[in-house]
Design a protein around this motif. Sequence first.
Motif, PDB file in Angstrom:
ATOM      1  N   PHE A 101     -15.812  -6.635   2.590  1.00  0.00           N
ATOM      2  CA  PHE A 101     -15.544  -5.876   3.172  1.00  0.00           C
ATOM      3  C   PHE A 101     -13.662  -5.886   4.449  1.00  0.00           C
ATOM      4  N   PRO A 102     -12.377  -6.421   3.285  1.00  0.00           N
ATOM      5  CA  PRO A 102     -11.791  -6.159   4.883  1.00  0.00           C
ATOM      6  C   PRO A 102     -10.935  -5.385   5.091  1.00  0.00           C
ATOM      7  N   TYR A 103     -10.276  -4.751   5.936  1.00  0.00           N
ATOM      8  CA  TYR A 103     -10.303  -3.239   6.384  1.00  0.00           C
ATOM      9  C   TYR A 103      -8.918  -2.985   5.664  1.00  0.00           C
ATOM     10  N   GLY A 104      -8.169  -4.093   5.454  1.00  0.00           N
ATOM     11  CA  GLY A 104      -6.574  -3.984   4.913  1.00  0.00           C
ATOM     12  C   GLY A 104      -6.612  -3.643   3.443  1.00  0.00           C
ATOM     13  N   GLU A 105      -7.575  -3.301   2.963  1.00  0.00           N
ATOM     14  CA  GLU A 105      -7.956  -4.134   1.370  1.00  0.00           C
ATOM     15  C   GLU A 105      -8.706  -3.210   0.939  1.00  0.00           C
ATOM     16  N   LEU A 106      -9.060  -1.973   1.836  1.00  0.00           N
ATOM     17  CA  LEU A 106     -10.095  -1.127   1.412  1.00  0.00           C
ATOM     18  C   LEU A 106      -9.411  -0.189   0.543  1.00  0.00           C
ATOM     19  N   PRO A 107     -10.394   1.016  -0.499  1.00  0.00           N
ATOM     20  CA  PRO A 107      -9.455   1.657  -1.162  1.00  0.00           C
ATOM     21  C   PRO A 107      -9.063   2.436  -0.429  1.00  0.00           C
ATOM     22  N   VAL A 108      -8.405   3.546  -0.785  1.00  0.00           N
ATOM     23  CA  VAL A 108      -7.993   4.953   0.032  1.00  0.00           C
ATOM     24  C   VAL A 108      -8.699   5.783  -0.007  1.00  0.00           C
ATOM     25  N   ALA A 109      -9.252   6.410   0.521  1.00  0.00           N
ATOM     26  CA  ALA A 109     -10.196   7.710  -0.224  1.00  0.00           C
ATOM     27  C   ALA A 109      -9.237   8.520  -0.695  1.00  0.00           C
TER      28      ALA A 109
END
Length: 89
Positions: A72-80
Amino acid sequence: MADSSHAGALALAGVKSTFSYANHNCLVVCRAPDGQVAVWNSRQEDNPGRPIVFFTEAEWEAFRLGAQDGQFPYGELPVAVETEPVPAG
């Protein structure tokens, strides 16, 4: 499936990550009386009606292992994406 609820009469006290800061920039985690894992935002610590999300032990363990594995790397999380609210009940 995670259950989002309000603490109501529950008096939960949890633990925070040592990576948290004094400005309440963290999540708090504890085991609820029914065995589920309860998670809430520390900014709501003094709010007895704070929203709390409850996870089963299996759900929490799956998330914990995924986080430990770097899934779950923050910069690669999908945007809600905002959608229409789902009616309760």
